[in-house]
Design an enzyme around this catalytic site. Structure first.
Site, short mmCIF file in Angstrom:
data_model
loop_
_atom_site.label_atom_id
_atom_site.label_comp_id
_atom_site.label_asym_id
_atom_site.label_seq_id
_atom_site.Cartn_x
_atom_site.Cartn_y
_atom_site.Cartn_z
N GLY A 39 27.77 -69.68 -28.34
CA GLY A 39 27.33 -69.39 -29.70
C GLY A 39 28.06 -68.25 -30.36
O GLY A 39 27.45 -67.48 -31.11
N GLY A 40 29.36 -68.13 -30.11
CA GLY A 40 30.15 -67.09 -30.75
C GLY A 40 30.05 -65.77 -30.04
O GLY A 40 31.01 -65.29 -29.43
N MET A 81 27.71 -75.22 -27.67
CA MET A 81 26.74 -76.13 -28.27
C MET A 81 27.43 -77.35 -28.86
O MET A 81 27.09 -78.49 -28.54
CB MET A 81 25.95 -75.40 -29.37
N GLN A 128 29.11 -78.20 -36.20
CA GLN A 128 28.55 -77.21 -35.28
C GLN A 128 29.54 -76.08 -35.03
O GLN A 128 29.65 -75.58 -33.91
CB GLN A 128 28.11 -77.86 -33.97
N ALA A 169 29.03 -71.06 -37.73
CA ALA A 169 28.84 -70.60 -39.10
C ALA A 169 27.68 -69.62 -39.24
O ALA A 169 27.60 -68.90 -40.25
CB ALA A 169 28.62 -71.80 -40.02
N CYS A 180 15.92 -83.20 -20.00
CA CYS A 180 15.40 -84.41 -20.66
C CYS A 180 14.25 -83.99 -21.56
O CYS A 180 13.57 -83.00 -21.29
CB CYS A 180 14.95 -85.46 -19.66
#
EC number: 4.2.1.49
Length: 572
Positions: free
Chosen positions: A48-49, A173, A259, A262, A405
């Site tokens: 996530g960055g 992600m 995705q 941003a 799941c």
């Protein structure tokens, strides 16, 4: 001197800590930083960055040291990636309590966060990075698969065969997108500015091929589409340039999403800056870089809207790109919906969400056995069976073997108790860690993602994730986390997570039954409170107590029988 080095979770059946709950936290912290798992492990960045597992290496070492000596009636407190205390509690209490990235409202913005981060006072925990339950790209894969399946059901007759999807972002992600599309039999073009991300997804079998150019990518895509053959194609470039180019070319795109990172403007590459220069440019002039990044996002989103105007199915995948484009002055930024209100909310109303588990033994055979247990427990669930079968065949494990799941209220507890029984009997070699993403039915307040367009307008009400964290503490979870800003950025979300260890003991069984009932139960009651009929039905059918609903039923009963009539037991 503490500093960067390779980290890998121990495997096997012998704990180095004083109990399996502590050992589980230790191994999952280390697993988050495994080079197979983390995006930039040397910087403690998981995904996530900038989502980190620990604030700095000294803090990481202190957490490892503390977990190894933590007693069964003690709790370690973690403040934004740094262990700040150990308290005597009791055996039902969590062994770790985590709070990451939380800021007071008026201060909850990227500029203030970065000032505090530079002072060494905080870190960005994303969702599962700072809560030690990231399992690699698989962690988001089924949710992404289900989202694209919902798109297929809505618009394409139940399959993505013969369609082309356009997206960008192949990080921890976004890297799930190509496999999720091909699992739904579609073709997808995936743009990323980082060649390492493309190569990593190919190495892990999430992405099929890398195109030489945009024209080559489009050629491969149309050929595969015409043959109705699934294919995922990576192409190197800046999405803010390539997505508008494809629109101008009249590319036959059926579905568009995104995705990229941003949510954090400093993690989105503006046009006119080379990828190799990105980090230096962001560090040198963060304000100027942010402005340029938002302007580029506006062009990116404008092209997405253009595809929608041309007839494509377009949705925001929860990275806040619409909000950033709006800040740059693009007034049609919210012309397309977020993925939760468009496709996922009915599942949330049933208490369904991303149930995940990892085998602390490190043995893939343990996951194979739990896969079979899931199929045995829910034989009537055809979509679940299809997912488990495909995951077993196509998902590459990163770090400790794990599975995800989507299970709902009344299902997660059954799965957890079965896993605990399997550990107790020796069928599994070592305990199982059971957790979830913070993206769940009752654990997030995020008006641009999970709680966008709530029926009653309660998008920004943040009491729910706080209650979720508290009820998981009260129910006996092994560690509980409360974060701010994950997924969509500072000031835009508050969310909670829990992890519970199935170590085969009767006590673990009692904890599992409570946690894995109450945690998804929060999703049901949150959506009952917001007025969703599906949630009302689930609550009624499965005996989820909602006091305000009980009051309404009692009032209706009084009215039906006459409120003034004396009743047996009234003492009159």
């Amino acid at each position: 001197m503490s500093g960067p080095r390779p980290v890998r979770a121990p495997r096997g059946t012998e704990p180095s800590a004083l109990g399996w709950q502590q050992e589980a936290a230790l191994r999952m912290l280390q697993n988050n930083l495994d080079p197979e798992v983390a995006e930039h492990p040397d910087k403690l960045v998981v995904y996530g960055g900038t989502g980190k597992a620990a604030r700095d290496w000294r803090s990481f070492d202190a957490m490892v040291r503390t977990l190894r000596t933590l007693k069964q009636d003690e709790t370690m407190l973690v403040q934004s990636g740094r262990p700040v205390g150990v308290m005597q509690t009791h055996e039902w209490a969590p062994r770790v309590l985590i709070a990451n990235s939380n800021l007071v409202g008026d201060w909850a913005n990227w500029e203030e966060f970065r000032r505090l981060e530079a002072l060494g006072l905080t870190m960005y925990g994303q969702m599962t990075a700072g809560s030690w339950i990231y399992i690699g790209t698989q962690g988001i894969l089924q949710g992404t698969y289900e989202t694209f399946a919902a798109v297929a059901a809505k618009k394409f007759g139940g399959t993505l065969a013969g369609t082309i999807t356009l997206t960008a972002g192949l990080g921890g992600m976004g890297g799930a997108q190509p496999l999720a599309v091909t699992m739904n039999d579609g073709v997808v073009i995936c743009v990323d500015c980082d060649p390492r991300a493309i190569d990593r997804r190919i190495e892990h079998h999430y992405l099929d091929v890398k195109a030489d150019s945009l024209d080559h990518a489009l050629q491969l895509a149309t050929e595969a589409r015409d043959r109705r053959k699934p294919l995922s194609i990576g192409v190197l470039g800046n999405a803010a340039e390539l997505v508008p180019q494809l629109l101008a070319m009249g590319a036959p795109i059926d579905i568009v999403t995104d995705q990229t990172s941003a949510h954090d403007p400093l993690a989105y590459l503006p046009t006119g800056i080379a990828f190799e220069d990105m980090a230096d440019a962001a560090a040198k002039d963060p304000a100027g870089f942010t402005t340029r990044a938002r302007e580029s996002m506006a062009r990116h989103v404008e092209a997405m809207v253009g595809f929608q105007d041309a007839g494509a199915e377009v949705f925001d995948y929860g990275n806040s790109i619409r909000g950033e484009a709006q800040l740059a002055g693009y007034d049609r930024a919210f012309a397309f919906p977020g993925f939760v209100p468009a496709y996922i909310r009915p599942l949330f109303c049933e208490g369904k969400g991303p149930f995940r588990w990892a085998a602390l033994s490190g043995d893939p055979a343990d996951i194979a056995k739990t896969d079979k247990a899931i199929l045995d427990l829910f034989p009537e669930n055809e979509s679940l069976a299809r997912w488990i079968k495909m995951a077993g065949e196509r998902v590459h494990f990163q770090g400790l073997p794990a599975r995800i799941c989507w299970l709902g209220y009344g299902e997660r507890d059954k799965a957890g108790e079965r896993f605990n029984d399997m550990v107790a009997s020796g069928e599994l070699a070592a305990p199982i860690v059971i957790g979830r993403d913070h993206l769940d039915c009752g654990s997030v307040a995020s008006p641009y993602r999970e709680t966008e367009a709530m029926l009653d307008g309660s998008d920004a009400i943040a009491d729910w994730p706080l209650l979720n964290a508290m009820v998981n503490v009260a129910s006996g979870a092994s560690w509980v986390s409360l974060h701010h800003g994950g997924g969509v950025g500072m000031g835009r979300s508050i969310h909670a997570g829990q992890v519970t260890v199935a170590d085969g003991t009767p006590l673990a069984g009692e904890k599992i039954r409570r946690v894995l009932t109450n945690d998804p139960g929060m999703g049901v009651i949150r959506h009952v409170d917001a007025g969703y009929d599906i949630a009302e039905s689930v609550a009624a059918e499965r005996d989820v107590r909602v006091p305000m609903r009980e009051g309404d039923e009692a009032h209706e009963g009084d009215a039906a029988h006459g409120s003034g009539a004396a009743r047996e037991g009234d003492g009159v």
